[in-house]
Enzyme design. Structure first.
Site, PDB file in Angstrom:
ATOM      1  CE1 TYR A  42      34.613  59.692  56.305  1.00 38.82           C
ATOM      2  CE2 TYR A  42      34.645  57.664  55.400  1.00 38.82           C
ATOM      3  CZ  TYR A  42      34.035  58.316  56.405  1.00 38.82           C
ATOM      4  OH  TYR A  42      32.549  58.307  57.027  1.00 38.82           O
ATOM      5  CG  HIS A  61      34.028  52.117  55.319  1.00 43.02           C
ATOM      6  ND1 HIS A  61      34.934  52.907  55.141  1.00 43.02           N
ATOM      7  CD2 HIS A  61      32.447  52.538  55.906  1.00 43.02           C
ATOM      8  CE1 HIS A  61      33.479  54.463  55.347  1.00 43.02           C
ATOM      9  NE2 HIS A  61      33.239  53.892  55.741  1.00 43.02           N
ATOM     10  CE  LYS A 115      24.708  52.760  55.471  1.00 46.05           C
ATOM     11  NZ  LYS A 115      26.213  54.333  55.763  1.00 46.05           N
ATOM     12  NE  ARG A 145      28.535  53.219  58.945  1.00 42.77           N
ATOM     13  CZ  ARG A 145      28.902  51.857  59.074  1.00 42.77           C
ATOM     14  NH1 ARG A 145      29.170  51.301  60.133  1.00 42.77           N
ATOM     15  NH2 ARG A 145      29.126  51.950  58.129  1.00 42.77           N
TER      16      ARG A 145
END
Length: 381
Positions: free
Chosen positions: A355, A345, A242, A208
């Site tokens: 995606y 993820h 995240k 990211r």
């Protein structure tokens, strides 16, 4: 003589200077012992008496408010000033812009007590013609949270936004991914720029933008076997990634190693040139003075690179390099479970949802297997 009203029944009197009947009721006392009085006025005694009954009923129901003149602009401004404590600076800026452009500009002058659910529905419906569903969700939340804060401080009786659903907004521009040829053309165009190593890392690692902008040299090992980077930080508040799964260590492809070595040499030259202006933060990707890049810095530099290719700079953003990583890995036959781990993820659900257009191998496997199973049958036919 008019009988004196009982305590708690409020009072009703004629105000000669205002030429109106005034209804008042005491709802409490300040810490200094001063009375807290609520007032309402009417042109006739009957109108004032009706409003007095409403004040008394609200007081008995615990719904007394601290005034009737609060506007939407005031309560939204209060929420922006005090209701976003601890949020990321980028989030605060985003909510302020949305509030000023879409909430205050449209509803700001309305008295809070006069704002109805119908007003909010009409406002959202109008905004749905030009805004995405996600943006509608954000401005709905801004107004809802602002009024909830006002309600908790007795400035309004109820939150009418809770009665309103979020309509479907305008379809936003879907994220897309680069083909291999397009990705190669971007890297070639960036070779002699300071953004080259950043673009290589984005495309070949799928990190990211907030992770790369926070990457430090202490988390890069170019001499290990295999060479690797530790994606352990981001530019989020507190420096955390995240999610927990986002905290990962990635082996570096050969092109990445070469690009980072070249970048380190270039940074040493830039540091020497900056002299006393250089601020040492150990950042891999930094400004010419060693400070942290922001998203705008990266976006502008990325567009400059795109102008050297056949791609339209207005149609691509740096975050789509991450989408391109997923697409290229998928085209190469990498399983969705492995791609999910590489991009950080929590599981494959997010990878497949965000995606899904790029995850071609997973969708092709069934057809390929059936071709093998029924191959003889088709030949006989």
């Amino acid at each position: 003589m008019t009988a004196r009203r009982s305590k708690g029944d409020g009072s009703l009197y004629w105000d000669e200077s205002r030429q109106r009947w005034v209804a008042t009721i005491t709802v409490g006392y300040t810490p200094a012992g001063k009375r807290i009085v609520r007032k309402a006025t009417g042109k006739t005694k009957t109108e004032a008496k009706t409003k007095l009954k409403e004040l008394i009923r609200d007081y008995e129901d615990g719904l007394t408010t601290s005034g009737n003149d609060h506007t939407v602009a005031q309560v939204v401004g209060d929420w922006l000033a005090y209701g976003l404590s601890g949020r990321e600076e980028s989030t605060v800026t985003n909510r302020r812009i949305l509030a000023e452009q879409h909430v205050i500009s449209a509803l700001g002058a309305r008295k809070l007590r006069e704002l109805s659910a119908d007003d909010v529905d009409r406002w959202l419906a109008a905004k749905a013609k030009t805004l995405s569903t996600e943006t509608l969700r954000k401005i709905h939340s801004i107004l809802k949270r602002s009024i909830a804060r006002a309600q908790a401080r007795d400035k309004v009786k109820r939150n009418v936004v809770l009665l309103c659903d979020i309509p479907k907004g305008k379809e936003g521009r879907p994220s897309k991914s680069l083909t291999l040829d397009q990705a190669v053309s971007i890297l070639r165009a960036a070779e002699n720029t300071n953004l080259y190593a950043y673009l290589v890392a984005s495309l070949l690692l799928g990190a990211r933008t907030e992770e790369l902008r926070a990457l430090t040299w202490s988390h890069v090992d170019l001499d290990a076997e295999p060479p690797s980077i530790m994606v352990w930080r981001s530019v989020r508040v507190g420096g955390d990634t995240k999610t927990q799964k986002s905290r990962r260590t990635l082996a570096l492809p050969r092109l990445c190693v070469d690009a980072l070595r070249l970048h380190k040499d270039r940074q040493a030259v830039a540091k020497e040139k900056a002299g006393g202006h250089w601020q040492e933060n150990d950042l891999v990707f930094a400004s010419r003075h060693g400070t942290e890049l922001d998203a705008g810095n990266v976006r502008r530099a990325f567009r400059v690179v795109l102008k050297r290719t056949d791609l339209n700079p207005e149609e691509w953003t740096p975050r789509e390099l991450r989408h391109s990583f997923v697409s290229l890995m998928s085209d190469a036959g990498v399983a969705v479970e492995d791609i999910a781990r590489l991009v950080g993820h929590k599981g494959t659900v997010v990878t497949e949802k965000v995606y899904r257009k790029q995850l071609r191998p997973v969708l092709l496997e069934g057809a390929e297997a059936m071709d093998r199973i029924f191959g003889d049958y088709t030949q006989q036919a």
